[in-house]
Motif scaffolding. Sequence first.
Motif, PDB file in Angstrom:
ATOM      1  N   MET A   1     101.996   8.935 -40.791  1.00 30.64           N
ATOM      2  CA  MET A   1     100.802   8.737 -41.590  1.00 30.64           C
ATOM      3  C   MET A   1      99.614   9.389 -40.889  1.00 30.64           C
ATOM      4  O   MET A   1      99.424   9.217 -39.699  1.00 30.64           O
ATOM      5  N   THR A   2      98.834  10.089 -41.677  1.00 28.30           N
ATOM      6  CA  THR A   2      97.651  10.743 -41.140  1.00 28.30           C
ATOM      7  C   THR A   2      96.409  10.041 -41.666  1.00 28.30           C
ATOM      8  O   THR A   2      96.172   9.990 -42.870  1.00 28.30           O
ATOM      9  N   TRP A   3      95.630   9.503 -40.755  1.00 31.73           N
ATOM     10  CA  TRP A   3      94.362   8.868 -41.105  1.00 31.73           C
ATOM     11  C   TRP A   3      93.252   9.902 -40.979  1.00 31.73           C
ATOM     12  O   TRP A   3      93.197  10.641 -40.004  1.00 31.73           O
ATOM     13  N   THR A   4      92.361   9.938 -41.967  1.00 33.21           N
ATOM     14  CA  THR A   4      91.256  10.881 -41.992  1.00 33.21           C
ATOM     15  C   THR A   4      89.940  10.127 -41.882  1.00 33.21           C
ATOM     16  O   THR A   4      89.685   9.199 -42.658  1.00 33.21           O
ATOM     17  N   THR A   5      89.116  10.507 -40.931  1.00 32.65           N
ATOM     18  CA  THR A   5      87.796   9.893 -40.791  1.00 32.65           C
ATOM     19  C   THR A   5      86.903  10.407 -41.911  1.00 32.65           C
ATOM     20  O   THR A   5      86.773  11.612 -42.105  1.00 32.65           O
ATOM     21  N   VAL A   6      86.293   9.461 -42.659  1.00 27.99           N
ATOM     22  CA  VAL A   6      85.448   9.845 -43.788  1.00 27.99           C
ATOM     23  C   VAL A   6      83.966   9.564 -43.543  1.00 27.99           C
ATOM     24  O   VAL A   6      83.109  10.157 -44.198  1.00 27.99           O
ATOM     25  N   CYS A   7      83.675   8.649 -42.608  1.00 27.37           N
ATOM     26  CA  CYS A   7      82.280   8.358 -42.272  1.00 27.37           C
ATOM     27  C   CYS A   7      82.252   7.368 -41.115  1.00 27.37           C
ATOM     28  O   CYS A   7      83.293   6.912 -40.648  1.00 27.37           O
ATOM     29  N   SER A   8      81.069   7.036 -40.704  1.00 26.74           N
ATOM     30  CA  SER A   8      80.860   5.979 -39.714  1.00 26.74           C
ATOM     31  C   SER A   8      80.616   4.680 -40.474  1.00 26.74           C
ATOM     32  O   SER A   8      80.078   4.696 -41.589  1.00 26.74           O
ATOM     33  N   ILE A   9      80.980   3.548 -39.877  1.00 24.58           N
ATOM     34  CA  ILE A   9      80.696   2.271 -40.531  1.00 24.58           C
ATOM     35  C   ILE A   9      79.197   2.117 -40.773  1.00 24.58           C
ATOM     36  O   ILE A   9      78.774   1.511 -41.754  1.00 24.58           O
ATOM     37  N   LYS A  10      78.377   2.723 -39.912  1.00 24.25           N
ATOM     38  CA  LYS A  10      76.920   2.652 -40.068  1.00 24.25           C
ATOM     39  C   LYS A  10      76.430   3.404 -41.307  1.00 24.25           C
ATOM     40  O   LYS A  10      75.306   3.182 -41.764  1.00 24.25           O
ATOM     41  N   ASP A  11      77.271   4.300 -41.849  1.00 22.32           N
ATOM     42  CA  ASP A  11      76.905   5.040 -43.061  1.00 22.32           C
ATOM     43  C   ASP A  11      77.054   4.203 -44.328  1.00 22.32           C
ATOM     44  O   ASP A  11      76.620   4.623 -45.404  1.00 22.32           O
ATOM     45  N   ILE A  12      77.693   3.036 -44.200  1.00 20.00           N
ATOM     46  CA  ILE A  12      77.869   2.140 -45.343  1.00 20.00           C
ATOM     47  C   ILE A  12      76.913   0.968 -45.140  1.00 20.00           C
ATOM     48  O   ILE A  12      77.055   0.210 -44.175  1.00 20.00           O
ATOM     49  N   PRO A  13      75.945   0.795 -46.022  1.00 20.54           N
ATOM     50  CA  PRO A  13      75.006  -0.318 -45.837  1.00 20.54           C
ATOM     51  C   PRO A  13      75.725  -1.668 -45.912  1.00 20.54           C
ATOM     52  O   PRO A  13      76.690  -1.820 -46.673  1.00 20.54           O
ATOM     53  N   ALA A  34      79.128  -8.645 -45.678  1.00 19.21           N
ATOM     54  CA  ALA A  34      78.270  -9.223 -44.643  1.00 19.21           C
ATOM     55  C   ALA A  34      79.020  -9.491 -43.344  1.00 19.21           C
ATOM     56  O   ALA A  34      78.403  -9.616 -42.284  1.00 19.21           O
ATOM     57  N   SER A  35      80.350  -9.571 -43.403  1.00 20.97           N
ATOM     58  CA  SER A  35      81.173  -9.784 -42.207  1.00 20.97           C
ATOM     59  C   SER A  35      81.624  -8.474 -41.572  1.00 20.97           C
ATOM     60  O   SER A  35      82.496  -8.465 -40.712  1.00 20.97           O
ATOM     61  N   ASP A  36      81.056  -7.357 -42.027  1.00 14.62           N
ATOM     62  CA  ASP A  36      81.403  -6.016 -41.557  1.00 14.62           C
ATOM     63  C   ASP A  36      82.846  -5.622 -41.876  1.00 14.62           C
ATOM     64  O   ASP A  36      83.403  -4.730 -41.240  1.00 14.62           O
ATOM     65  N   GLU A  37      83.457  -6.272 -42.873  1.00 11.77           N
ATOM     66  CA  GLU A  37      84.763  -5.826 -43.357  1.00 11.77           C
ATOM     67  C   GLU A  37      84.522  -4.630 -44.264  1.00 11.77           C
ATOM     68  O   GLU A  37      83.532  -4.582 -45.000  1.00 11.77           O
ATOM     69  N   VAL A  38      85.437  -3.657 -44.219  1.00  6.38           N
ATOM     70  CA  VAL A  38      85.321  -2.460 -45.040  1.00  6.38           C
ATOM     71  C   VAL A  38      86.528  -2.403 -45.981  1.00  6.38           C
ATOM     72  O   VAL A  38      87.660  -2.649 -45.568  1.00  6.38           O
ATOM     73  N   PHE A  39      86.258  -2.075 -47.230  1.00  7.59           N
ATOM     74  CA  PHE A  39      87.277  -1.999 -48.270  1.00  7.59           C
ATOM     75  C   PHE A  39      87.144  -0.669 -49.001  1.00  7.59           C
ATOM     76  O   PHE A  39      86.065  -0.072 -49.012  1.00  7.59           O
ATOM     77  N   ALA A  40      88.224  -0.229 -49.634  1.00  5.41           N
ATOM     78  CA  ALA A  40      88.201   1.031 -50.383  1.00  5.41           C
ATOM     79  C   ALA A  40      88.909   0.850 -51.727  1.00  5.41           C
ATOM     80  O   ALA A  40      90.053   0.406 -51.777  1.00  5.41           O
ATOM     81  N   VAL A  93      88.994   0.740 -39.634  1.00  4.60           N
ATOM     82  CA  VAL A  93      87.837   1.137 -38.833  1.00  4.60           C
ATOM     83  C   VAL A  93      88.309   1.217 -37.390  1.00  4.60           C
ATOM     84  O   VAL A  93      88.842   0.255 -36.845  1.00  4.60           O
ATOM     85  N   VAL A  94      88.134   2.395 -36.789  1.00  2.38           N
ATOM     86  CA  VAL A  94      88.534   2.630 -35.401  1.00  2.38           C
ATOM     87  C   VAL A  94      87.312   3.147 -34.645  1.00  2.38           C
ATOM     88  O   VAL A  94      86.761   4.197 -34.976  1.00  2.38           O
ATOM     89  N   ASP A  95      86.878   2.379 -33.653  1.00  2.00           N
ATOM     90  CA  ASP A  95      85.714   2.758 -32.841  1.00  2.00           C
ATOM     91  C   ASP A  95      84.508   3.137 -33.701  1.00  2.00           C
ATOM     92  O   ASP A  95      83.813   4.121 -33.425  1.00  2.00           O
ATOM     93  N   GLY A  96      84.287   2.382 -34.777  1.00  2.00           N
ATOM     94  CA  GLY A  96      83.143   2.618 -35.645  1.00  2.00           C
ATOM     95  C   GLY A  96      83.352   3.689 -36.698  1.00  2.00           C
ATOM     96  O   GLY A  96      82.471   3.920 -37.527  1.00  2.00           O
ATOM     97  N   SER A  97      84.517   4.358 -36.685  1.00  2.00           N
ATOM     98  CA  SER A  97      84.814   5.389 -37.691  1.00  2.00           C
ATOM     99  C   SER A  97      85.672   4.800 -38.802  1.00  2.00           C
ATOM    100  O   SER A  97      86.684   4.151 -38.536  1.00  2.00           O
TER     101      SER A  97
END
Length: 129
Positions: A1-13, A34-40, A93-97
Motif C-alpha cells: 500500500m502506498t500512502w500519499t501525503t496530501v497536506c499537513s493537519i494544520k491545513d485543516i481547520p 475538535a479532538s484532532d481526529e481526521v476523516f476523509a 496522520v503521520v508526524d503531522g502529515s
Amino acid sequence: MTWTTVCSIKDIPVLGSRRVARATGMDVALFRNASDEVFALLDRCPHKGGPLSQGIVFGRGVACPLHNWTIGLDSGQAQAPDEGCTPVFQVRVVDGSVQLLQEELDTHALDLAPPVAGPCAKHIPIAVG
C-alpha cells in the motif's frame, strides 16, 4: 500500500475541512474535529450531492449544507431517519502529515457523477492537473 501525503493537519481547520482534488473523479473532503481526529469522505452528500466540505463539523459528524443531513465522518452513513452512504477513504496522520491511500485516490468512487446545479445546467468536464 502506498500512502500519499496530501497536506499537513494544520491545513485543516479545527471543526473544518479541506478538499483534495483527484486526477479523476470527485474531490475528497478531509475533516478535522475538535479532538484532532481526521476523516476523509467523498465530497458528496448521498441525498442530493451537496458539498460536505462546506458543512458544519461537530463530534464525529458533518451536517450537509443543503438539507442538514448528518453524515458520520467515520462511516459515511446518514444518521437516521435519513438513509444513504457517502464513500469513505482511509486516512492517517503521520508526524503531522495527512495521508491517503494512493490506490483509493485512483480508483475509489469513480462511478458516482458529480451533482449538477439547476434544471438547465450541463456537466462540463474540467481537466485537473
